[in-house]
Design a protein around this motif. Structure first.
Motif, short mmCIF file in Angstrom:
data_model
loop_
_atom_site.label_atom_id
_atom_site.label_comp_id
_atom_site.label_asym_id
_atom_site.label_seq_id
_atom_site.Cartn_x
_atom_site.Cartn_y
_atom_site.Cartn_z
N MET A 1 -69.33 9.36 -29.66
CA MET A 1 -69.77 9.50 -28.27
C MET A 1 -68.86 8.68 -27.37
SD MET A 1 -73.41 8.39 -26.51
CE MET A 1 -74.39 9.47 -27.59
N GLU A 2 -68.44 9.25 -26.26
CA GLU A 2 -67.60 8.52 -25.33
C GLU A 2 -68.43 7.57 -24.48
OE1 GLU A 2 -67.29 11.32 -21.40
OE2 GLU A 2 -66.12 11.94 -23.15
N CYS A 3 -67.75 6.57 -23.93
CA CYS A 3 -68.43 5.58 -23.11
C CYS A 3 -68.87 6.18 -21.78
CB CYS A 3 -67.49 4.39 -22.87
SG CYS A 3 -68.16 3.16 -21.73
N ARG A 4 -70.13 6.07 -21.48
CA ARG A 4 -70.65 6.53 -20.19
C ARG A 4 -70.59 5.35 -19.22
NH1 ARG A 4 -70.62 12.02 -20.87
NH2 ARG A 4 -71.61 12.56 -22.87
N ALA A 5 -69.40 5.10 -18.71
CA ALA A 5 -69.16 3.91 -17.90
C ALA A 5 -70.02 3.89 -16.65
CB ALA A 5 -67.68 3.81 -17.54
N ALA A 6 -70.19 5.03 -16.00
CA ALA A 6 -70.99 5.07 -14.78
C ALA A 6 -72.44 4.71 -15.05
CB ALA A 6 -70.89 6.46 -14.14
N ALA A 7 -72.98 5.23 -16.15
CA ALA A 7 -74.36 4.92 -16.50
C ALA A 7 -74.52 3.45 -16.85
CB ALA A 7 -74.81 5.79 -17.67
N VAL A 8 -73.55 2.89 -17.58
CA VAL A 8 -73.60 1.48 -17.94
C VAL A 8 -73.56 0.61 -16.69
CG1 VAL A 8 -72.28 -0.38 -19.04
CG2 VAL A 8 -72.63 1.78 -20.25
N TRP A 9 -72.67 0.94 -15.77
CA TRP A 9 -72.55 0.18 -14.53
C TRP A 9 -73.83 0.27 -13.71
CZ3 TRP A 9 -72.72 0.92 -9.27
CH2 TRP A 9 -72.13 -0.06 -8.47
N SER A 10 -74.37 1.48 -13.59
CA SER A 10 -75.57 1.68 -12.78
C SER A 10 -76.78 0.96 -13.36
CB SER A 10 -75.88 3.18 -12.66
OG SER A 10 -74.83 3.87 -12.01
N LEU A 11 -76.99 1.08 -14.67
CA LEU A 11 -78.13 0.42 -15.30
C LEU A 11 -77.99 -1.10 -15.25
CD1 LEU A 11 -78.72 2.71 -18.43
CD2 LEU A 11 -80.24 2.43 -16.45
N SER A 12 -76.77 -1.59 -15.39
CA SER A 12 -76.56 -3.04 -15.34
C SER A 12 -76.90 -3.59 -13.96
CB SER A 12 -75.10 -3.37 -15.68
OG SER A 12 -74.78 -2.98 -17.00
N TRP A 13 -76.45 -2.92 -12.92
CA TRP A 13 -76.75 -3.39 -11.58
C TRP A 13 -78.21 -3.18 -11.22
CZ3 TRP A 13 -74.51 -6.81 -8.68
CH2 TRP A 13 -73.17 -7.12 -8.93
N ALA A 14 -78.82 -2.17 -11.82
CA ALA A 14 -80.26 -1.99 -11.63
C ALA A 14 -81.02 -3.19 -12.20
CB ALA A 14 -80.73 -0.70 -12.29
N LEU A 15 -80.55 -3.73 -13.34
CA LEU A 15 -81.16 -4.93 -13.91
C LEU A 15 -80.99 -6.13 -12.99
CD1 LEU A 15 -80.22 -4.84 -17.71
CD2 LEU A 15 -82.49 -4.67 -16.73
N ILE A 16 -79.82 -6.27 -12.40
CA ILE A 16 -79.55 -7.41 -11.53
C ILE A 16 -80.41 -7.33 -10.26
CG2 ILE A 16 -77.80 -8.53 -10.10
CD1 ILE A 16 -75.74 -7.69 -12.25
N VAL A 17 -80.40 -6.16 -9.62
CA VAL A 17 -81.19 -5.99 -8.41
C VAL A 17 -82.68 -6.10 -8.74
CG1 VAL A 17 -81.82 -4.37 -6.58
CG2 VAL A 17 -79.43 -4.61 -7.27
N GLY A 18 -83.09 -5.49 -9.87
CA GLY A 18 -84.48 -5.58 -10.29
C GLY A 18 -84.90 -7.00 -10.58
#
Length: 254
Positions: A1-18
């Motif tokens: 499976m290839e790296c889903r960089a956009a999803a990783v970035w989005s979920l990571s920042w969602a954790l920070i904002v959350g």
């Protein structure tokens, strides 16, 4: 499976904002479970609740690991992550003597553990680059060793603290007592179990050296750090003889 960089970035920042949002929310009110659970509302028994909400963070990474067939050193970090949630869902949950947990809390925690389990596993298995050589590799190896050591220390504190808390209650009891005379970190802080978990994920972030792991460690600090202070204040109000030298979360400091 290839790296889903956009999803990783989005979920990571969602954790920070959350994490920031959760921190601000806890300055206004308590998260309604445990000793702060409201009298009314639909709840699930503590043992079932902890199993249901924690087990996705063990099963999803395990599934991704089995599908990927990854055998590199990155599986060591993922195994550490899975070990925590294996213990929380299959060891801690059957032993807990906590109060029933409101259903919305169980659902929210299960969703969080599912998303975070996918995020951490996908990052480690499909997005982390190969280790280089030279001074950079030595620095990376040092971070890995130091981070894993901190993770292990935190997990030992967390497990030992949970054991102490269980020992304060007989089966079927829900009363609160002062944790002391136990030889553990409760001699220094009211939130010893929270301190242990914060150390775990700080070590995991150091070892991983990635945005997702750092975001998760930050979210953990924002979510259970204030709860340690709330517990500390509750102990002080509940028990007039509560040790004055004991801090909330950081020994001798806070």
């Amino acid at each position: 499976m290839e790296c889903r960089a956009a999803a990783v970035w989005s979920l990571s920042w969602a954790l920070i904002v959350g994490g920031v949002a959760y921190l601000l929310r806890q300055t206004q009110s308590h998260t309604p479970y445990g000793r702060y659970r409201p009298a009314a509302g639909r709840c699930r028994p503590a043992r079932l609740a902890w199993f249901l909400q924690e087990v996705p963070a063990f099963l999803l990474p395990l599934l991704l690991l089995l599908v990927t067939g990854e055998t590199t050193g990155r599986t060591l970090l993922l195994s550490a992550f899975m070990l925590h949630y294996f213990h929380r869902s299959l060891v801690y949950a059957p032993l807990t003597r906590g109060r029933p947990v409101p259903l919305p809390i169980v659902l929210a925690a299960a969703i969080f553990c599912s998303l975070n389990g996918f995020l951490q596993a996908h990052q480690l298995l499909h997005c982390a680059g190969p280790r280089g050589r030279g001074p950079g590799a030595l620095l990376g190896a040092g971070r890995l060793a130091a981070g894993l050591l901190l993770f292990v220390v935190g997990m030992v504190i967390n497990i030992h603290s949970d054991h102490i808390l269980r020992g304060l209650r007989r089966p079927g009891e829900t009363a609160y007592r002062i944790p002391h005379g136990t030889g553990g970190m409760f001699e220094f802080v009211s939130g010893a179990n929270f301190l242990g978990e914060i150390l775990e994920w700080t070590g995991f972030a150091l070892a991983s050296w990635s945005l997702p792991a750092t975001a998760f460690a930050f979210f953990t600090e924002c979510s259970i750090g204030p709860r340690a202070y709330q517990h500390h204040r509750d102990y002080q109000q509940r028990f007039k003889d509560y040790p004055r030298s004991r801090k909330a979360l950081l020994p001798f400091i806070l």
